[in-house]
Design an enzyme around this catalytic site. Sequence first.
Site, PDB file in Angstrom:
ATOM      1  N   TYR A  35       0.454   5.506  -3.683  1.00 43.96           N
ATOM      2  CA  TYR A  35       0.063   6.721  -3.283  1.00 43.96           C
ATOM      3  C   TYR A  35      -0.107   7.817  -4.715  1.00 43.96           C
ATOM      4  O   TYR A  35       0.797   7.678  -5.771  1.00 43.96           O
ATOM      5  CB  TYR A  35       1.475   7.015  -2.068  1.00 43.96           C
ATOM      6  CG  TYR A  35       0.876   8.141  -1.822  1.00 43.96           C
ATOM      7  CD1 TYR A  35       0.329   8.831  -0.817  1.00 43.96           C
ATOM      8  CD2 TYR A  35       1.371   9.543  -1.952  1.00 43.96           C
ATOM      9  CE1 TYR A  35      -0.134   9.801   0.162  1.00 43.96           C
ATOM     10  CE2 TYR A  35       1.001  11.148  -2.029  1.00 43.96           C
ATOM     11  CZ  TYR A  35      -0.055  10.676  -0.525  1.00 43.96           C
ATOM     12  OH  TYR A  35      -0.116  11.823  -0.138  1.00 43.96           O
ATOM     13  N   ILE A  63       0.751  -1.055   0.363  1.00 43.11           N
ATOM     14  CA  ILE A  63       0.095  -0.257   0.212  1.00 43.11           C
ATOM     15  C   ILE A  63       0.624   1.278  -0.016  1.00 43.11           C
ATOM     16  O   ILE A  63       2.437   1.084   0.520  1.00 43.11           O
ATOM     17  CB  ILE A  63      -1.029  -0.509   1.839  1.00 43.11           C
ATOM     18  CG1 ILE A  63      -1.983   1.058   1.316  1.00 43.11           C
ATOM     19  CG2 ILE A  63      -0.218  -0.129   2.272  1.00 43.11           C
ATOM     20  CD1 ILE A  63      -3.370   0.997   1.962  1.00 43.11           C
ATOM     21  N   CYS A  64       0.132   2.360  -0.888  1.00 49.29           N
ATOM     22  CA  CYS A  64       0.895   3.448  -0.910  1.00 49.29           C
ATOM     23  C   CYS A  64       2.194   3.262  -1.127  1.00 49.29           C
ATOM     24  O   CYS A  64       2.372   3.191  -2.614  1.00 49.29           O
ATOM     25  CB  CYS A  64       1.520   4.125   1.275  1.00 49.29           C
ATOM     26  SG  CYS A  64       1.390   5.968   1.455  1.00 49.29           S
ATOM     27  N   ALA A  65       3.170   3.946  -0.914  1.00 47.31           N
ATOM     28  CA  ALA A  65       4.335   3.810  -1.797  1.00 47.31           C
ATOM     29  C   ALA A  65       5.578   2.612  -1.921  1.00 47.31           C
ATOM     30  O   ALA A  65       6.078   2.197  -2.920  1.00 47.31           O
ATOM     31  CB  ALA A  65       6.329   4.740  -1.443  1.00 47.31           C
TER      32      ALA A  65
END
Length: 185
Positions: free
Chosen positions: A122, A100-102
Site C-alpha cells: 500500500y 497485498i496492501c498492508a
Amino acid sequence: MVYILLGTGFEEAEALVTADVLRRAELPAALAGIGGDIVTGSHGIAVRADLPVGRVVLEDGDMVVLPGGMGGVASIEGSGEAMALIRRAAEAPGVWLAAICAAPTLLARAGLLPKGVPCVCYPGMEGELKKAGAVPAMDCPAVREGKLITGKGPGTAFDFALALVEALAGMDAAEQVRAGLHYGA
C-alpha cells in the site's frame, strides 16, 4: 490449494476478488478463518470461512494469500497459528506466498522478505519494506519474484488475483479469466 487468510478487519475486496478470480480459473481456493467461522472485514462485511486456519495443511504447489486491511493484518500477526503457517509457507520451496496492501509489511516485520526482492505494498508503507531490505516497486499493481507475489491495494485486487492465476495455471488461464471478466478491455 490456495488458502486465503481472513482475520477480523481484513480488506474485503482483496480477499473476495482474489477468491472469485481463482475459482473462475478453476483453482481450488479456501477462506481460512482466524478466530471463528464468521470473520468480519474492515467494512463490516461478514464472511463465512471454509475452514479454520489451524486446519490448513500445506503441500507442494499450495499458496497462502494474505489480504490487507490494517485490522486483518493485526489479526494475522496476533495469531500464533497464522504466523506459524506463514513461516512454513515462506520456508517450503514448493509453496507460494502472496500478500497485498498492508500485508507485505507483515512479511517484512517477520523477516520473511528476501533481501533485494522487488515487491509492492500500500502506498506510503514502503519504508517497512526498505527496512527489511526489500526493493519497493512503486508503479506496479502486482509483482512476482520467485514464489512470492505482492500487490498494491484494493484497487489492484484484480491485477493481483490474475497474477496468482498466471503463477499457478499459466498465462493462457489468466488471459481467459481476464477476458471473461472484461477486465482491462
